[in-house]
Design a protein around this motif. Structure first.
Motif, PDB file in Angstrom:
ATOM      1  N   MET A 154      -2.376   5.256  -0.201  1.00 33.58           N
ATOM      2  CA  MET A 154      -3.483   3.802   0.107  1.00 33.58           C
ATOM      3  C   MET A 154      -5.053   4.898   1.047  1.00 33.58           C
ATOM      4  O   MET A 154      -5.388   3.932   1.810  1.00 33.58           O
ATOM      5  N   GLU A 156      -4.710  -4.004   3.297  1.00 35.30           N
ATOM      6  CA  GLU A 156      -5.327  -4.997   3.558  1.00 35.30           C
ATOM      7  C   GLU A 156      -7.078  -3.739   3.833  1.00 35.30           C
ATOM      8  O   GLU A 156      -7.990  -3.643   3.503  1.00 35.30           O
ATOM      9  N   GLU A 180     -14.775   1.945  -1.895  1.00 39.56           N
ATOM     10  CA  GLU A 180     -14.557   2.848  -3.225  1.00 39.56           C
ATOM     11  C   GLU A 180     -15.129   3.286  -3.578  1.00 39.56           C
ATOM     12  O   GLU A 180     -15.542   4.348  -4.891  1.00 39.56           O
ATOM     13  N   GLY A 212       1.232  -1.521   0.261  1.00 40.27           N
ATOM     14  CA  GLY A 212       0.483  -0.277  -0.041  1.00 40.27           C
ATOM     15  C   GLY A 212       0.802   1.185   0.786  1.00 40.27           C
ATOM     16  O   GLY A 212       0.491   2.188  -0.213  1.00 40.27           O
ATOM     17  N   TYR A 226      -7.751   6.044  -3.446  1.00 36.69           N
ATOM     18  CA  TYR A 226      -6.424   6.046  -2.406  1.00 36.69           C
ATOM     19  C   TYR A 226      -5.593   7.129  -2.027  1.00 36.69           C
ATOM     20  O   TYR A 226      -4.688   6.952  -1.616  1.00 36.69           O
ATOM     21  N   ARG A 280      -8.231  -1.514   1.066  1.00 39.71           N
ATOM     22  CA  ARG A 280      -9.329  -2.211   0.210  1.00 39.71           C
ATOM     23  C   ARG A 280     -10.321  -2.759   0.833  1.00 39.71           C
ATOM     24  O   ARG A 280     -11.529  -2.495  -0.099  1.00 39.71           O
ATOM     25  N   ARG A 281     -11.256  -2.610   1.998  1.00 41.25           N
ATOM     26  CA  ARG A 281     -12.017  -3.187   2.503  1.00 41.25           C
ATOM     27  C   ARG A 281     -12.831  -1.541   2.288  1.00 41.25           C
ATOM     28  O   ARG A 281     -14.199  -1.969   2.237  1.00 41.25           O
ATOM     29  N   ALA A 335      -2.702   0.128  -7.472  1.00 41.99           N
ATOM     30  CA  ALA A 335      -3.528  -0.487  -6.241  1.00 41.99           C
ATOM     31  C   ALA A 335      -4.890  -0.670  -7.754  1.00 41.99           C
ATOM     32  O   ALA A 335      -5.420  -1.758  -6.926  1.00 41.99           O
ATOM     33  N   HIS A 336      -4.937   0.036  -8.073  1.00 45.35           N
ATOM     34  CA  HIS A 336      -6.143  -0.467  -9.527  1.00 45.35           C
ATOM     35  C   HIS A 336      -5.829  -1.341 -10.609  1.00 45.35           C
ATOM     36  O   HIS A 336      -6.576  -1.568 -11.638  1.00 45.35           O
TER      37      HIS A 336
END
Ligand SMILES: *Cc1c(COP(=O)(O)O)cnc(C)c1O
Length: 427
Positions: free
Chosen positions: A209, A366, A373, A140, A395, A369-370, A158-159
């Motif tokens: 992130m 982690e 978005e 991240g 992010y 990412r939860r 990240a995408h």
């Protein structure tokens, strides 16, 4: 009049994705990017004349507001004397002295032209100075787009598809061998290091992130663990440098790295990166030592003029003002948006503010990412329609600066309440 849509269509014909840096293309939020015509203070105007209260601020390269008169005047004066020479200049010395004075761990400094170049070279220097190859980074964290550090990166990387595995490059075109000696660890956990690690590189406050603060003991633990095995500790202060304190995150958290990387604020909106550290390490660089690094435009006269002007605006009062503004913004956004029925959290470290849709601030990749978005994207567009520009990706973080006076912050918060109500109403 040109429209954003027309320009984007033309751009896509001649520029991949229509942009020169991926996040700008709006891929993670959808829609058409606005093309900026001009900017001043906290505001930008697009080519259609629409005004936005801007929290992007060039992803943190701008801290005193767009087109600050002192910065513009310095660049104008410098430009009149020529734009690049290929010979050393006085302002490079002044800027290096300014860094060394603010950041005592940087006994010597070398200037480059971007944050990516700074981290890439710091890594080469760490490997060259220790004679070891392994590097440790954290999931991240984003350190620019150098091959060895494109593994489980934050920000736009990240995408991409295929992220998220140890030893798997974060981009096509990066050979597995380039990241074979890159170990990726979870943020906020001090890893146990082997004796073959050259360096640990870390964003001392993770800002790619969303915003993730270092937990108490994390940075201190990295220092101790690096010392135990003789590895170097590298702080990537490209975002935090000269922003979270006069001396950056290392001053704020009281942890002294061996090498530090800078970018963004240090260039006042022009192309500057820099890295610095202990003199004995820095002297391993060419022309004194065996670690090669060079740059045609390094220490560019316009860029050093802008950087020096920007740094000169950052006194004790400025840091107090930044912190007060960020607090007003973080608290205001949280209560306005959550009050409208969309639960968000707005973590803050000094002047840095994050915005996550969800109840709990993440502590690692982690967790980031939860967060929701899709809801971030809806909120982004609802705000954009109301003339407030956030970064087009969940992010990224918010960059309130010296131009975000209380009236601007309050207007942003008011529009955020309306935007959130709209998002909730549509669900
Ligand atoms: C932006 C960023 C970089 C890369 O800097 P560029 O100037 O975009 O190459 C590196 N590290 C961090 C922490 C950043 O936020």
């Amino acid at each position: 009049m040109t429209t954003n849509a027309e320009l984007f269509e033309r751009a896509r014909r001649v520029i991949p994705g229509g942009v020169n840096s991926p996040v700008r293309a709006f891929r993670s939020v959808g829609g058409t990017p606005y093309f900026v015509a001009r900017a001043e203070g906290a505001r930008v105007w697009d080519v259609e004349g629409t005004e936005y209260l801007d929290l992007v601020q060039s992803y943190g390269a701008i801290i005193a507001g767009h087109a600050h008169p002192k910065v513009i005047e310095a660049v104008r004066a410098a430009a009149g004397h020529g734009t690049s020479y290929g010979a050393p200049t006085e302002r490079e010395v002044l800027l290096a002295e300014a860094v060394a004075e603010r950041v005592p761990s940087c006994e010597k400094v070398r200037m480059v032209s971007s944050g990516t170049e700074a981290t890439m070279t710091a890594l080469r220097l760490a490997r060259g100075a220790t004679g070891r190859s392994k590097v440790v980074k954290f999931a991240g964290n984003y350190h620019g787009h150098g091959d060895a550090l494109l593994a489980e990166s934050g920000s736009g990387v990240a995408h991409l598809e295929g992220q998220g595995h140890q030893g798997v490059p974060g981009s096509a075109g990066v050979p597995p061998t380039a990241v074979a000696e890159t170990l990726v660890e979870p943020y906020n956990v001090v890893p146990r290091l082997d004796a073959d690690v050259a360096c640990v590189i870390v964003e001392p406050v993770a800002a790619n992130m969303g915003l993730v603060a270092p937990q108490p003991g994390f940075l201190e633990g990295l220092r101790t663990e690096c010392d135990r095995v003789g590895a170097l500790l590298v702080f990537d202060e490209v975002i935090t440098g000269f922003r979270v304190a006069r001396g950056g995150a290392q001053e704020r958290f009281g942890v002294r790295p061996d090498l530090s990387c800078f970018g963004k604020v240090i260039g006042g909106g022009l192309n500057v990166g820099a890295f610095g550290g202990r003199a004995d390490l820095m002297d391993q660089l060419a022309p004194l030592g065996p670690v090669y690094q060079a740059g045609t435009l390094s220490g560019n006269p316009l860029a050093t003029a802008a950087g020096l002007a920007a740094l000169s605006l950052l006194d004790t009062e400025a840091y107090a003002a930044l912190e007060a503004t960020a607090t007003r913004l973080a608290d205001g956004l949280r209560s306005a948006i959550t009050g409208a029925g969309l639960t968000v959290c707005t973590p803050r470290v000094g002047p840095l503010v994050g915005l996550f849709v969800g109840a709990e601030a993440p502590t690692d990749f982690e967790g980031a990412r939860r967060t929701d978005e899709a809801a971030y994207a809806e909120l982004f567009h609802a705000l954009l329609r109301r003339g407030v520009a956030l970064a087009p990706g969940g992010y990224e973080i918010l960059f309130p600066g010296l131009a975000h006076h209380d009236g601007v912050v309050d207007a942003i918060v008011e529009r955020a309440a309306e935007a959130a109500a709209e998002v909730v109403g549509r669900r």
